[in-house]
Design an enzyme around this catalytic site. Structure first.
Site, PDB file in Angstrom:
ATOM      1  N   HIS A   1       0.827  -1.206   0.000  1.00  0.00           N
ATOM      2  CA  HIS A   1       0.000   0.000   0.000  1.00  0.00           C
ATOM      3  C   HIS A   1       0.864   1.260   0.000  1.00  0.00           C
ATOM      4  CE1 HIS A   1      -3.525   2.500   1.013  1.00  0.00           C
ATOM      5  NE2 HIS A   1      -2.667   3.186   1.757  1.00  0.00           N
ATOM      6  N   GLU A   2       1.832   1.315   0.903  1.00  0.00           N
ATOM      7  CA  GLU A   2       2.686   2.502   0.985  1.00  0.00           C
ATOM      8  C   GLU A   2       3.603   2.623  -0.232  1.00  0.00           C
ATOM      9  OE1 GLU A   2       1.962   4.657   3.042  1.00  0.00           O
ATOM     10  OE2 GLU A   2       0.707   3.456   4.379  1.00  0.00           O
TER      11      GLU A   2
ATOM     12  N   HIS B   1       1.927   4.701  -2.852  1.00  0.00           N
ATOM     13  CA  HIS B   1       2.100   6.142  -2.666  1.00  0.00           C
ATOM     14  C   HIS B   1       3.528   6.556  -3.036  1.00  0.00           C
ATOM     15  CE1 HIS B   1      -1.756   6.661  -0.758  1.00  0.00           C
ATOM     16  NE2 HIS B   1      -1.468   5.813   0.229  1.00  0.00           N
TER      17      HIS B   1
END
Length: 297
Positions: free
Chosen positions: A16-17, A20
């Site tokens: 998920h990170e 980003h």
């Protein structure tokens, strides 16, 4: 179990990170920190700075974060907004780029979900029981409602309203049960029989929770000896139960009926073990259970 949970969480957080992070770096935005789990109160299990980014693992396994220059995030660092925007900051980029950075993590999770589903489907496939296999083996086991409707255990399903189905489950498809004048064709001891389902029976099946007219019939084969009474009786994995108190119990539907009728009693079992027929005595509990798990195949 806890270790597996933490590992799974670490993988999900990392991906998920990373969504980003990779979106920000693509647009030339500086990423100051990339942390798996939170380094609450500044406590870190590991950290290392590479170029402009500090990589680390926090101690609190409730998520993770990336600290992007010029963006207010989990760190709530507002001081960086007091100066004019720099080219490498999030706030200096066009709105469409900022949007992509913000949804980068969710996008990766979405792609991951599709990938896991696709790989699971590829690896396991759509597993189903062929109707041909049921017919060649033991046929169906009629439920109480099925018997009232006209089915008999041992019937082989042929067609429904003249249509053949390759998958056994399709003969119980709820969409099929919505048809008017539902008629099954079955092979019963070499003869073709026609069974028309009444509206009352259809309504009962559709309104019930999991009730049906039939299931695939299975032999009474012991898959696991689960109780002390069954062990004392001498039952073993792989045994084929043939009879209980002289009554035919060679199929699971017959076995259940006999056991319920004899619940709480000590019964005589006739068991096929390999090529030998063995006689045993077993104590049933008050619900008629014999203390074994049966193979449903």
């Amino acid at each position: 179990m806890a270790g597996q949970l933490i590992l799974a969480l670490a993988i999900l957080v990392s991906l998920h990170e990373w969504g980003h992070y990779i979106a920000a770096r693509t647009f030339g935005i500086r990423v100051e920190k990339f942390y798996i789990f939170f380094d609450a109160w500044g406590i870190k299990l590991f950290n290392k700075k590479i170029n402009d980014t500090e990589w680390g693992i926090g101690w609190l396994p409730l998520g993770g974060y990336v600290k992007i220059s010029g963006m207010i995030d989990e760190s709530l660092d507002k001081e960086q907004l007091s100066s004019e925007p720099e080219d490498f900051e999030f706030r200096s980029k066009p709105a469409w780029q900022r949007l992509i950075v913000m949804i980068g993590g969710v996008t990766v999770n979405f792609i991951l979900g599709i990938l896991i589903f696709a790989l699971s489907l590829w690896f396991y496939g759509d597993q189903w029981l062929p109707n041909k296999a049921v017919n060649e083996a033991n046929g169906i086991a009629a439920t109480e409602l099925g018997k009232k409707t006209g089915f008999e255990s041992g019937d082989r399903l042929l067609t429904v309203n003249g249509e053949e189905f390759e998958k056994f489950r399709d003969f119980s498809n709820p969409k099929l049960l919505l048809n008017d004048n539902l008629t099954f064709s079955v092979d019963r001891n070499g003869e073709t029989k026609s069974i028309t389902v009444s509206e009352e029976a259809l309504t009962e099946v559709l309104e019930s929770k999991g009730d049906r007219f039939f299931t695939a019939r299975a032999k009474s084969k012991v898959a696991e000896v689960a109780s002390d009474d069954a062990k004392k009786a001498g039952l073993e994995k792989g045994d084929m139960i043939l009879a209980v108190n002289g009554k035919d119990a060679s199929y699971t539907d017959l076995l259940y009926d006999v056991l319920v009728a004899e619940k709480g009693k000590k019964v005589a079992l006739s068991v096929l073990r390999g090529s030998d027929t063995v006689s045993l005595q077993s104590q049933l509990d008050t619900s008629g259970k014999i203390g074994v798990m049966l193979d449903d195949k």
